[in-house]
Scaffold this active site. Structure first.
Site, PDB file in Angstrom:
ATOM      1  N   LYS A  65       2.185  -9.314  -0.215  1.00 33.52           N
ATOM      2  CA  LYS A  65       0.984  -9.947  -0.791  1.00 33.52           C
ATOM      3  C   LYS A  65       0.907 -11.417  -0.392  1.00 33.52           C
ATOM      4  CE  LYS A  65       0.497  -6.796  -4.703  1.00 33.52           C
ATOM      5  NZ  LYS A  65       1.777  -6.066  -4.714  1.00 33.52           N
ATOM      6  N   ASP A  72       5.133  -4.941   0.963  1.00 37.52           N
ATOM      7  CA  ASP A  72       4.073  -5.337   0.016  1.00 37.52           C
ATOM      8  C   ASP A  72       4.252  -6.808  -0.401  1.00 37.52           C
ATOM      9  OD1 ASP A  72       2.012  -5.191  -1.754  1.00 37.52           O
ATOM     10  OD2 ASP A  72       2.997  -3.830  -3.177  1.00 37.52           O
ATOM     11  N   ASP A  86      -1.344 -17.576   1.172  1.00 39.68           N
ATOM     12  CA  ASP A  86      -1.153 -19.020   1.311  1.00 39.68           C
ATOM     13  C   ASP A  86      -2.006 -19.515   2.474  1.00 39.68           C
ATOM     14  OD1 ASP A  86       0.143 -21.643   1.372  1.00 39.68           O
ATOM     15  OD2 ASP A  86       1.731 -20.674   0.218  1.00 39.68           O
TER      16      ASP A  86
HETATM   17  P1  BMP Z   1       4.702   2.003 -10.063  1.00 33.83           P
HETATM   18  O1  BMP Z   1       3.938   3.337  -9.788  1.00 33.83           O
HETATM   19  O2  BMP Z   1       6.142   2.189 -10.347  1.00 33.83           O
HETATM   20  O3  BMP Z   1       3.998   1.138 -11.074  1.00 33.83           O
HETATM   21  O4  BMP Z   1       4.684   1.190  -8.666  1.00 33.83           O
HETATM   22  C1  BMP Z   1       3.512   0.673  -8.132  1.00 33.83           C
HETATM   23  C2  BMP Z   1       3.800  -0.199  -6.940  1.00 33.83           C
HETATM   24  O5  BMP Z   1       2.557  -0.643  -6.407  1.00 33.83           O
HETATM   25  C3  BMP Z   1       4.601  -1.434  -7.243  1.00 33.83           C
HETATM   26  O6  BMP Z   1       5.425  -1.690  -6.125  1.00 33.83           O
HETATM   27  C4  BMP Z   1       3.573  -2.544  -7.358  1.00 33.83           C
HETATM   28  O7  BMP Z   1       4.058  -3.799  -6.922  1.00 33.83           O
HETATM   29  C5  BMP Z   1       2.477  -2.066  -6.418  1.00 33.83           C
HETATM   30  N1  BMP Z   1       1.121  -2.465  -6.826  1.00 33.83           N
HETATM   31  C6  BMP Z   1       0.592  -2.115  -8.044  1.00 33.83           C
HETATM   32  O8  BMP Z   1       1.226  -1.449  -8.862  1.00 33.83           O
HETATM   33  N2  BMP Z   1      -0.678  -2.507  -8.355  1.00 33.83           N
HETATM   34  C7  BMP Z   1      -1.439  -3.223  -7.497  1.00 33.83           C
HETATM   35  O9  BMP Z   1      -2.590  -3.502  -7.800  1.00 33.83           O
HETATM   36  C8  BMP Z   1      -0.909  -3.577  -6.243  1.00 33.83           C
HETATM   37  C9  BMP Z   1       0.382  -3.180  -5.918  1.00 33.83           C
HETATM   38  O10 BMP Z   1       0.874  -3.484  -4.744  1.00 33.83           O
END
Ligand code: BMP
Length: 498
Positions: A326, A324, A329
């Site tokens: 993201k 992930d 650039d």
């Molecule tokens: P959690 O359920 O613990 O919040 O984890 C969510 C994961 O998804 C994290 O790795 C975060 O970086 C990713 N993420 C997110 O939460 N929201 C987004 O919009 C995009 C993501 O990649």
């Protein structure tokens, strides 16, 4: 289903419209003498709407959506003076991006003496925007004026059809009436929110000479009024088998086949900081998940041995490796990062890419590596919406632009990271983070919701769960729980699976 309870942007738009209208004082209650001489307990004064910028904008947007959905072909938008002009102006300029035309009530006595202002050629097709249609007489007058200039206008879009015979009169003259609201929808809303009583309902039906129907009380869910939380597209989910054969992306074929074999549309986000912790969790989670999502740059002892083990496990236990990163650039920098220190393209199946960098940098660079068998990387997920509070991906047009980039690069874009279904193309997969069955927010802007909301209402395909599992003292139990609930929600109406 009644459009007032529809779980869709269309339904939410109507509810929002009616709620704002009620607040703006559009519906006046008392004793009003109508043209017919009847006394009515309600007077609907749509002129109030232009005093409320939010309402003016929403009506114009809703009319534009109605026009777009109708599939009618047209080269310009004609607003009927005076009441419909603000909506026609807004709709033509802001939402439809088409020329605006105006038909005058009387020709000017000087200058061009034209009755119709704005650009047009003979035989042009126009759509007409009106605020209220009662008997249809004034629309027919306009249509006559347009005909005299060889303009075709067979479709009228109005805010409210008063149901006083207008639709039929227009139909007889070959003109279709499309209305955002009709009297029965308005009255059902007013009765459902307690703005009118049963007695008033009956009196209004008699006074306005409407075809009688019994009072209908709907339970109107205020939680569903946030337009941004609802699917961008109104479409039912295509069965998985069909999606598998529809998609031309080898990555999506693999993902869908894995989903079916493992009965899992669960992606686990492992945001641990050591390779040991990550690998332990991968071992536990592997059998239950479709994909493992990592933030490689958060792992403090990241090394090549780790990625080798990860790839071996992915091949043995069958899951997708999702990095992930993201990327966001220039194309050249993306390329350097993909094959830089962490050699992401050689171990990740799929990576996330921000749409903000634009079409060329996404298409060119990622395609080059994703289609090259020397790299494991075989597709990207475009970030169409973020789950964080106040994210700028919610700015008007951002998500739509991301969807356009995906459409232009279907061989390399396998889907989206989004909160709600953003594309009607059933071969593109919607992955959604921000899912937790036991908590709503963390203290850093994350917003969580349940699986029902994410899969049933928002029509996503794959749920990304992180701390809901990784912070639990019983991760395997949680993995089983999330997998079951998410899979049941995805497949409950899928005849190709059961
Ligand atoms: P959690 O359920 O613990 O919040 O984890 C969510 C994961 O998804 C994290 O790795 C975060 O970086 C990713 N993420 C997110 O939460 N929201 C987004 O919009 C995009 C993501 O990649």
């Amino acid at each position: 289903m009644n459009s007032l309870t529809e779980i869709s942007r269309n339904g939410a738009m109507k509810r929002n419209l009616l709620r704002l209208m009620l607040k703006a004082g559009v519906f006046k209650f008392g004793e009003f003498q109508l043209k017919s001489g009847q006394i009515s307990p309600i007077y609907i004064d749509l002129r109030e709407c232009i005093g409320y910028p939010k309402l003016l904008r929403l009506i114009s947007e809703a009319l534009s959506v109605l026009i777009q959905k109708s599939g009618v072909e047209y080269s310009g938008v004609l607003g009927v003076p005076y009441a419909a002009l603000p909506y026609a102006t807004f709709a033509a300029g802001e939402f439809l991006e088409k020329p605006l035309l105006i038909v005058r009530k009387e020709a000017k006595a000087y200058g061009t003496k034209k009755l119709i202002e704005g650009p047009y050629q003979p035989d042009d097709q126009l759509v007409i925007i009106e605020d209220v249609v009662t008997t249809g007489a004034s629309i027919l007058e306009v249509v006559g004026t347009l005909k005299a200039e060889s303009l075709v206008s067979n479709n009228v879009f109005c805010i409210l059809d008063r149901e006083q015979g207008g639709a039929y009169k227009l139909y007889e003259a070959g003109v279709n009436l499309h209305s955002l609201l009709d009297m029965k929808t308005v009255l059902t809303f007013l009765y459902s929110v307690g703005a009118i009583t049963e007695e008033q309902w009956n009196d209004i039906f008699v006074a306005l000479n409407l075809n009688f129907m019994a009072p209908l009380k709907l339970s109107i869910d205020t939680e569903l009024e946030d337009l941004n939380s609802l699917p961008y597209v109104d479409c039912s989910r295509t069965p998985l088998n069909e999606r598998e054969s529809l998609t031309e992306s080898p990555l999506n074929k693999k993902i869908i086949s894995l989903m079916k074999n493992k009965k899992s549309n669960l992606c686990l986000a492992i945001d641990y900081t050591t390779t040991e912790q990550v690998l332990q969790m991968v071992e536990l989670a592997g059998p239950f998940v479709l994909a493992i999502k990592l933030h490689a740059d958060a792992i403090t002892d990241f090394n090549e041995e780790f990625t080798k083990k990860l790839v071996t496990m992915a091949n043995d236990i069958n899951f997708i490796i999702f990095e992930d990163r993201k990327f966001g650039d220039t194309g050249n920098t993306n390329l350097l990062q993909l094959s830089g220190a962490q050699k992401i393209a050689s171990w990740a199946d799929v990576v996330t890419v921000h749409a903000v960098q634009g079409n060329d940098s996404i298409g060119g660079v990622f395609r080059k590596l994703a289609l090259d068998p020397a790299y494991r990387l075989s597709g990207v997920l475009l970030i169409a919406q973020l789950s964080t509070k106040g994210s700028l991906t919610a700015l008007p047009g951002y998500t739509e632009s991301a969807v356009e980039i995906a459409n232009n690069n279907r061989d390399v874009v396998s889907g989206f990271i989004a909160q709600t279904r953003v594309s009607a193309c059933s071969d593109l997969l919607n992955w959604t983070p921000g899912v937790n069955l036991d908590a709503k927010t963390d203290s850093a802007g994350q917003q969580w919701r349940g699986v029902d909301q994410a899969i049933d209402i928002q029509q996503n395909d794959i749920v990304i769960v992180g701390r809901g599992v990784t912070s639990s003292s019983e991760p395997v139990q949680q993995l089983k729980r999330y997998r079951q609930i998410a899979w049941d929600a995805l497949t409950k109406n899928d005849t190709s699976i059961h």
